[in-house]
Design an enzyme around this catalytic site. Structure first.
Site, PDB file in Angstrom:
ATOM      1  N   LEU A  75       0.803  -1.224   0.000  1.00 39.65           N
ATOM      2  CA  LEU A  75       0.000   0.000   0.000  1.00 39.65           C
ATOM      3  C   LEU A  75       0.837   1.276   0.000  1.00 39.65           C
ATOM      4  O   LEU A  75       0.307   2.364   0.201  1.00 39.65           O
ATOM      5  CB  LEU A  75      -0.967  -0.016   1.198  1.00 39.65           C
ATOM      6  CG  LEU A  75      -1.920  -1.223   1.210  1.00 39.65           C
ATOM      7  CD1 LEU A  75      -2.796  -1.197   2.447  1.00 39.65           C
ATOM      8  CD2 LEU A  75      -2.757  -1.285  -0.051  1.00 39.65           C
ATOM      9  N   CYS A  76       2.135   1.151  -0.243  1.00 39.56           N
ATOM     10  CA  CYS A  76       3.001   2.337  -0.337  1.00 39.56           C
ATOM     11  C   CYS A  76       2.839   3.007  -1.698  1.00 39.56           C
ATOM     12  O   CYS A  76       2.683   2.336  -2.715  1.00 39.56           O
ATOM     13  CB  CYS A  76       4.461   1.952  -0.157  1.00 39.56           C
ATOM     14  SG  CYS A  76       4.933   1.731   1.549  1.00 39.56           S
ATOM     15  N   HIS A  77       2.921   4.322  -1.676  1.00 41.40           N
ATOM     16  CA  HIS A  77       2.882   5.083  -2.927  1.00 41.40           C
ATOM     17  C   HIS A  77       4.259   5.064  -3.581  1.00 41.40           C
ATOM     18  O   HIS A  77       5.268   5.156  -2.887  1.00 41.40           O
ATOM     19  CB  HIS A  77       2.515   6.553  -2.647  1.00 41.40           C
ATOM     20  CG  HIS A  77       1.133   6.725  -2.122  1.00 41.40           C
ATOM     21  ND1 HIS A  77       0.820   6.582  -0.790  1.00 41.40           N
ATOM     22  CD2 HIS A  77      -0.024   7.032  -2.755  1.00 41.40           C
ATOM     23  CE1 HIS A  77      -0.474   6.796  -0.623  1.00 41.40           C
ATOM     24  NE2 HIS A  77      -1.012   7.074  -1.795  1.00 41.40           N
ATOM     25  N   MET A 113       8.585   4.669   5.293  1.00 38.72           N
ATOM     26  CA  MET A 113       8.696   3.285   4.815  1.00 38.72           C
ATOM     27  C   MET A 113       9.924   3.108   3.931  1.00 38.72           C
ATOM     28  O   MET A 113      10.575   2.062   3.968  1.00 38.72           O
ATOM     29  CB  MET A 113       7.427   2.859   4.077  1.00 38.72           C
ATOM     30  CG  MET A 113       6.213   2.738   4.990  1.00 38.72           C
ATOM     31  SD  MET A 113       6.500   1.762   6.488  1.00 38.72           S
ATOM     32  CE  MET A 113       6.997   0.190   5.811  1.00 38.72           C
ATOM     33  N   GLU A 114      10.256   4.119   3.156  1.00 36.10           N
ATOM     34  CA  GLU A 114      11.451   4.038   2.319  1.00 36.10           C
ATOM     35  C   GLU A 114      12.711   3.975   3.186  1.00 36.10           C
ATOM     36  O   GLU A 114      13.628   3.194   2.910  1.00 36.10           O
ATOM     37  CB  GLU A 114      11.501   5.221   1.353  1.00 36.10           C
ATOM     38  CG  GLU A 114      10.485   5.142   0.232  1.00 36.10           C
ATOM     39  CD  GLU A 114       9.018   5.334   0.664  1.00 36.10           C
ATOM     40  OE1 GLU A 114       8.135   4.963  -0.130  1.00 36.10           O
ATOM     41  OE2 GLU A 114       8.759   5.850   1.764  1.00 36.10           O
ATOM     42  N   ASP A 128      23.175 -11.781   4.492  1.00 36.07           N
ATOM     43  CA  ASP A 128      23.340 -12.726   3.386  1.00 36.07           C
ATOM     44  C   ASP A 128      24.802 -12.927   3.032  1.00 36.07           C
ATOM     45  O   ASP A 128      25.247 -14.056   2.808  1.00 36.07           O
ATOM     46  CB  ASP A 128      22.563 -12.234   2.163  1.00 36.07           C
ATOM     47  CG  ASP A 128      22.721 -13.175   0.978  1.00 36.07           C
ATOM     48  OD1 ASP A 128      22.456 -14.381   1.145  1.00 36.07           O
ATOM     49  OD2 ASP A 128      23.120 -12.702  -0.102  1.00 36.07           O
TER      50      ASP A 128
END
Length: 164
Positions: A75-77, A113-114, A128
């Site tokens: 739901l992120c733009h 969020m970014e 990793d």
């Protein structure tokens, strides 16, 4: 308590309409940590890892992740970021690497969020690259440190709320 913005009146998930919001300068900073054995950290900082410069690869991965956030979080733009910085700082006294990200833009929605995605993917990349030599690594402490811009204003994380 504030209502959840990504749920409509029927409780269905949806992308928030930010079309009527004014553009403003927005910035967010986030952090995460990768805790590891002292020998693993020494391998990373000494440049002896056979996969190459672990910190440089993790930094680039974090930058790429911030640009792909809308592809990863449903739901992120999609945003036109104007700045992304990812810094990885070895903390030998705590046997860990601290990752801090910063994202900026001029737009109608925030960049928390970014910033979180950048810090998280940088941590995952470090994990990793080092998992073959240290299976006991732990990724911890992912959180927003600060955000500014928009209607909700300036937020700075409570340092007392951080547990690591």
């Amino acid at each position: 308590m504030a209502k959840l913005t990504h749920l409509n009146a029927q409780g269905e998930a949806h992308m928030v309409d930010v079309g009527a919001k004014a553009n403003s300068q927005r910035e967010a900073r986030a952090e995460a940590y990768v805790c590891m054995a002292a020998a693993t950290l020494a391998l990373i900082t000494g440049g002896g890892h056979k996969k190459g410069d672990v910190l440089a690869v993790a930094r680039i991965a974090g930058i790429q992740a911030a640009k792909k956030c809308a592809d990863l979080i449903p739901l992120c733009h999609p945003l036109m970021l104007t700045h992304i910085k990812v810094a990885l700082t070895p903390e030998p006294e705590r046997s860990r690497v601290r990752i801090e990200s910063c994202c900026k833009l001029v737009g109608q929605t925030g960049v928390e969020m970014e910033a979180l995605t950048a810090a998280s993917v940088a941590a995952l990349t470090l994990y990793d690259m080092c998992k073959a030599v240290d299976k006991n690594m732990v990724i911890t402490g992912a959180r927003v440190l600060e955000k500014s811009g928009g209607k909700s204003g300036h937020y700075v994380a409570d340092t007392e709320a951080h547990h690591d």
